[in-house]
Design a protein around this motif. Structure first.
Motif, PDB file in Angstrom:
ATOM      1  N   SER A 334       0.782  -1.086  -0.171  1.00 52.39           N
ATOM      2  CA  SER A 334      -0.131  -0.013   0.028  1.00 52.39           C
ATOM      3  C   SER A 334       0.895   1.119  -0.042  1.00 52.39           C
ATOM      4  O   SER A 334       1.289   1.698   1.122  1.00 52.39           O
ATOM      5  CB  SER A 334      -1.031  -0.018   1.215  1.00 52.39           C
ATOM      6  OG  SER A 334      -1.765   1.252   1.349  1.00 52.39           O
ATOM      7  N   LYS A 335       1.026   1.968  -1.326  1.00 50.38           N
ATOM      8  CA  LYS A 335       2.242   2.794  -1.421  1.00 50.38           C
ATOM      9  C   LYS A 335       1.723   4.248  -1.143  1.00 50.38           C
ATOM     10  O   LYS A 335       0.296   4.583  -1.413  1.00 50.38           O
ATOM     11  CB  LYS A 335       2.762   2.629  -2.859  1.00 50.38           C
ATOM     12  CG  LYS A 335       3.495   1.215  -2.644  1.00 50.38           C
ATOM     13  CD  LYS A 335       4.289   1.043  -4.106  1.00 50.38           C
ATOM     14  CE  LYS A 335       5.016  -0.310  -4.120  1.00 50.38           C
ATOM     15  NZ  LYS A 335       5.653  -0.405  -5.441  1.00 50.38           N
ATOM     16  N   ALA A 336       2.441   5.257  -0.637  1.00 50.04           N
ATOM     17  CA  ALA A 336       1.918   6.517  -0.689  1.00 50.04           C
ATOM     18  C   ALA A 336       2.201   7.419  -1.710  1.00 50.04           C
ATOM     19  O   ALA A 336       2.889   8.263  -1.666  1.00 50.04           O
ATOM     20  CB  ALA A 336       2.759   6.965   0.947  1.00 50.04           C
ATOM     21  N   HIS A 337       1.514   7.449  -2.695  1.00 50.47           N
ATOM     22  CA  HIS A 337       1.727   7.868  -3.926  1.00 50.47           C
ATOM     23  C   HIS A 337       1.034   9.361  -3.558  1.00 50.47           C
ATOM     24  O   HIS A 337       0.139   9.493  -3.023  1.00 50.47           O
ATOM     25  CB  HIS A 337       0.899   7.224  -5.054  1.00 50.47           C
ATOM     26  CG  HIS A 337       1.549   6.093  -5.597  1.00 50.47           C
ATOM     27  ND1 HIS A 337       2.628   6.204  -6.334  1.00 50.47           N
ATOM     28  CD2 HIS A 337       1.248   4.771  -5.483  1.00 50.47           C
ATOM     29  CE1 HIS A 337       2.926   4.763  -6.893  1.00 50.47           C
ATOM     30  NE2 HIS A 337       2.200   3.990  -6.072  1.00 50.47           N
ATOM     31  N   PRO A 338       1.467  10.476  -4.358  1.00 53.16           N
ATOM     32  CA  PRO A 338       0.663  11.770  -4.229  1.00 53.16           C
ATOM     33  C   PRO A 338      -0.722  11.582  -4.230  1.00 53.16           C
ATOM     34  O   PRO A 338      -1.476  12.382  -3.537  1.00 53.16           O
ATOM     35  CB  PRO A 338       1.318  12.455  -5.128  1.00 53.16           C
ATOM     36  CG  PRO A 338       2.935  11.813  -5.462  1.00 53.16           C
ATOM     37  CD  PRO A 338       2.669  10.402  -5.361  1.00 53.16           C
ATOM     38  N   SER A 339      -1.244  10.779  -5.209  1.00 52.35           N
ATOM     39  CA  SER A 339      -2.567  10.955  -5.571  1.00 52.35           C
ATOM     40  C   SER A 339      -3.651  10.245  -4.417  1.00 52.35           C
ATOM     41  O   SER A 339      -4.726  10.183  -4.465  1.00 52.35           O
ATOM     42  CB  SER A 339      -3.087  10.237  -6.926  1.00 52.35           C
ATOM     43  OG  SER A 339      -2.336   8.754  -6.858  1.00 52.35           O
TER      44      SER A 339
END
Length: 392
Positions: A334-339
């Motif tokens: 579960s990655k902390a992408h800007p979106s």
């Protein structure tokens, strides 16, 4: 001035070193294993005899009390042994080679081969030999189910020892150095605890609009703003870095690692020459406030640009994003992408003057933490250097 010089402690000199005798560990200490009483027998547990497990060893030079205790009946009906005060616990499986003095008679489970020094060796000197003994134990450990070092194998550890007077001098030196390291680690831990406490007090709690602790002259509710709103109105922009191959140069390159401040490598070029807030996209989303310097960030690192300086300061934004991050959950799946973070982060924001006061306060606290961390590392490096020079 070195950390050691600042204390007034005199270091041992190689010039005064006389011939050292070649011995084995089993010649200077009795090696004693441990055991576990029957866990189903209540008469064996809850007594007044300390009973240690390997997970309790390694945080300090001396241990004073164990998490669980056994009775004399439990001691008599198991392979555990009562070790005298001043013995050195030595973990023999899992994390092999962790050591600690016991301050009173104690027992251990079977994950130990503990050392009872005899009259031919100074206990502090033997403890100082710990890194060397641990390396030997790890190299000679064996086992099919789990790797461990037996008492017989550990007893064969070769070592060179000087006269007892020289042992005492060396032991006292390293004991004092360990005390300095422990004090530095306590100071660093205390400062980190204070920072967390102030973050709780100086930011509104969940469901509240004002912090419980404020600087004089400030009052009123803080705004609650979704990160997406700040992006939409043009106050900030959330972006990600560039693909940068590992290289060596003049300027730092930060990536997704949460350790070493996220440092990935160095480069002769740079993307930024300013303050910034970055975060790890792949490594759990932890935000970092970057002071003004020249640096770059990789494509697994996000960054926040403040487009309207009348809305936010970078130092405060880093703290506020850190608070929002602590309530979220990111991992390698579960990655902390800007979106992603712009949808879930909600920031509590005060006036710009109050942001500056809060930012300055935490910058000072961070500088104190950095200085304490540097001192701790310097003392550990100093100890390693002396161990290398004296025992290898």
């Amino acid at each position: 001035m070195s950390p050691l010089a600042a204390t007034g402690i005199s270091a041992p000199s190689s010039a005064c070193r006389h011939a050292w005798e070649q011995r084995q560990l089993g010649e200077v200490a009795e090696i004693v294993g441990g055991g576990t009483p029957d866990s189903s027998n209540a008469n064996y547990w809850g007594g007044n005899i300390d009973w240690y497990t390997p997970s309790e060893i390694g945080a300090s030079r001396t241990v004073g009390t164990s998490a669980r205790k056994i009775t004399h009946e439990g001691l008599d009906h198991s392979s555990a042994h009562l070790l005298p005060a001043g013995s050195i616990l030595f973990t023999s499986r899992a994390s092999i080679g962790l050591m600690a003095f016991i301050s009173r008679p104690s027992a251990t489970n079977q994950g130990f081969q503990s050392l009872i020094p005899n009259a031919s060796i100074n206990p502090d000197f033997l403890y100082a030999l710990g890194p060397y003994i641990s390396r030997y134990a790890r190299r000679h450990a064996a086992g099919s189910t789990f790797v461990e070092i037996s008492g017989g194998a550990l007893a064969k550890t070769p070592m060179r020892i000087p006269s007892l007077p020289e042992q005492r001098r060396i032991g006292e030196f390293f004991s004092t150095l360990d005390s300095l390291i422990a004090a530095a680690e306590r100071q660093e831990a205390l400062l980190r605890q204070k920072k967390q406490a102030y973050l709780q007090l100086m930011f509104p709690q969940e469901g509240e609009t004002e912090p419980r602790l404020r600087f004089a002259g400030f009052s009123g509710e803080w705004q609650r703003r979704k990160l997406r709103e700040l992006v939409s109105e043009g106050s900030i922009a959330l972006k990600r870095g560039e693909v940068i191959p590992r290289q060596t140069g003049k300027y730092p390159v930060y990536s997704s690692s949460a350790s070493e401040d996220g440092l990935f490598c160095t480069s002769d070029s740079f993307m930024f020459d300013q303050e910034l807030v970055t975060w790890s996209i792949d490594g759990g989303g932890k935000p970092f406030y970057r002071q003004h310097h020249r640096f770059s960030v990789t494509n697994v690192c996000g960054y926040a640009l403040i487009l309207n300086p009348q809305t936010l300061t970078y130092r405060f934004l880093g703290l506020a994003m850190g608070r929002a991050w602590a309530r979220a959950h990111f991992d390698y799946s579960s990655k902390a992408h800007p979106s992603v973070i712009e949808k879930i982060y909600i920031l509590s924001i005060p006036s710009l003057p109050e942001q500056r006061c809060i930012g300055a306060f935490f910058s000072t606290l961070d500088n104190l933490i950095a200085a304490a961390e540097k001192r701790t590392k310097s003392l550990h490096t100093l100890k390693s250097s002396y161990l290398q020079r004296m025992f290898v």
